[in-house]
Design an enzyme around this catalytic site. Sequence first.
Site, PDB file in Angstrom:
ATOM      1  N   LYS A   1      57.719  43.967  44.187  1.00 11.67           N
ATOM      2  CA  LYS A   1      56.574  43.906  45.261  1.00 11.67           C
ATOM      3  C   LYS A   1      55.565  44.841  44.831  1.00 11.67           C
ATOM      4  O   LYS A   1      55.623  46.159  44.348  1.00 11.67           O
ATOM      5  CB  LYS A   1      57.418  44.757  46.465  1.00 11.67           C
ATOM      6  CG  LYS A   1      56.523  44.989  47.593  1.00 11.67           C
ATOM      7  CD  LYS A   1      57.476  45.631  48.606  1.00 11.67           C
ATOM      8  CE  LYS A   1      56.740  45.662  50.108  1.00 11.67           C
ATOM      9  NZ  LYS A   1      55.754  46.387  50.187  1.00 11.67           N
TER      10      LYS A   1
HETATM   11  P1  FBP Z   1      52.692  47.140  54.915  1.00 11.54           P
HETATM   12  O1  FBP Z   1      52.672  45.762  54.851  1.00 11.54           O
HETATM   13  O2  FBP Z   1      52.365  47.953  56.069  1.00 11.54           O
HETATM   14  O3  FBP Z   1      51.627  47.636  53.674  1.00 11.54           O
HETATM   15  O4  FBP Z   1      53.964  47.774  54.317  1.00 11.54           O
HETATM   16  C1  FBP Z   1      54.445  47.555  53.086  1.00 11.54           C
HETATM   17  C2  FBP Z   1      54.974  48.820  52.555  1.00 11.54           C
HETATM   18  O5  FBP Z   1      55.478  48.617  51.195  1.00 11.54           O
HETATM   19  C3  FBP Z   1      56.160  49.445  53.328  1.00 11.54           C
HETATM   20  O6  FBP Z   1      57.452  49.057  52.901  1.00 11.54           O
HETATM   21  C4  FBP Z   1      55.898  50.932  52.994  1.00 11.54           C
HETATM   22  O7  FBP Z   1      56.034  51.571  54.331  1.00 11.54           O
HETATM   23  C5  FBP Z   1      54.280  50.962  52.998  1.00 11.54           C
HETATM   24  O8  FBP Z   1      53.936  49.711  52.534  1.00 11.54           O
HETATM   25  C6  FBP Z   1      54.023  52.105  51.957  1.00 11.54           C
HETATM   26  O9  FBP Z   1      53.111  51.816  51.487  1.00 11.54           O
HETATM   27  P2  FBP Z   1      52.060  53.134  50.984  1.00 11.54           P
HETATM   28  O10 FBP Z   1      52.905  53.993  50.165  1.00 11.54           O
HETATM   29  O11 FBP Z   1      51.141  52.531  50.127  1.00 11.54           O
HETATM   30  O12 FBP Z   1      51.495  53.969  52.108  1.00 11.54           O
END
Ligand code: FBP
Length: 272
Positions: free
Chosen positions: A190
Amino acid sequence: MRHVDDSPITRDGNSLILAYDHGTEHGPVDFEPMPKSADPSHVFEVGRHDAVTAIALQKGNAEYYRAWERENDVGDGAPLLVKLNGNSNLAKRDDYYSPKQCSVRYAAEELDADAIGYTMYAGSLREDEMWKEFRDVQEAARKHDLPVVMWSYPRGKGIQENDDYTGQEDPDVVAYGARLGLELGADMVKCKYPGTQAGWQQVEDTVSGLKTVMSGGSKRSDDAFLEDVYSTIAVGGNGLAVGRNIFQREDPEGLLDSLERVIFEGTDPAEL
Ligand code: FBP
């Protein structure tokens, strides 16, 4: 070893993972735009949409999810992806690190997980520690026949202090992180959207067919979001792991309908 295509978290080779670990990663601030999203059962209900091939939860919410399914006699909830590590915005550290709070054994045997997820911060001063943890996680997941999804988020001093890189969304950085997923034995990686389709193409060129899903990011309009998702699908991406762009909407049903067509049928959003 079961191929990820034969697991419940994919449909016709692609995935839409509803991520709901934000209470850990960002804190309650992410629920403010849509206060009902602070209630996990609201998001569990959203996850019953046909488009959703997995819901990604931290251990506590995963326990609640299984109880919610039993108590409400829910037979069509999303397959469960247990996020084994996570970290809060409250901690002060020398560099990025995401500690593990759930074992693969607990996820498999107590939570009846369908997959596991692990965040990897390559480029952090603590990268070596995370590699060792990931090794154990990946090998245990193989024993339980669980697909491994790597949240591959290169960040930290190694990126910040390297003049060759412009930051976390630099296509070279995103592609390097994706490649690590292949090298370290993930079944799906991801990644942050690197801003352009050419950037995602670079990711695809790097991973030799490993499943890739785009990380949703902050909330934007339906059209802008669908366009980004389509730009990855059109060059070989396998879907999406999304949180805020779903649960921060009053009624995400329409967007999920559209995402289903884009991700599983390859429909251009201009034709929706
Ligand atoms: P979003 O679609 O809200 O960006 O979520 C994806 C994700 O990977 C979540 O699983 C995680 O909480 C968040 O993004 C972490 O994002 P970052 O570390 O960049 O703040």
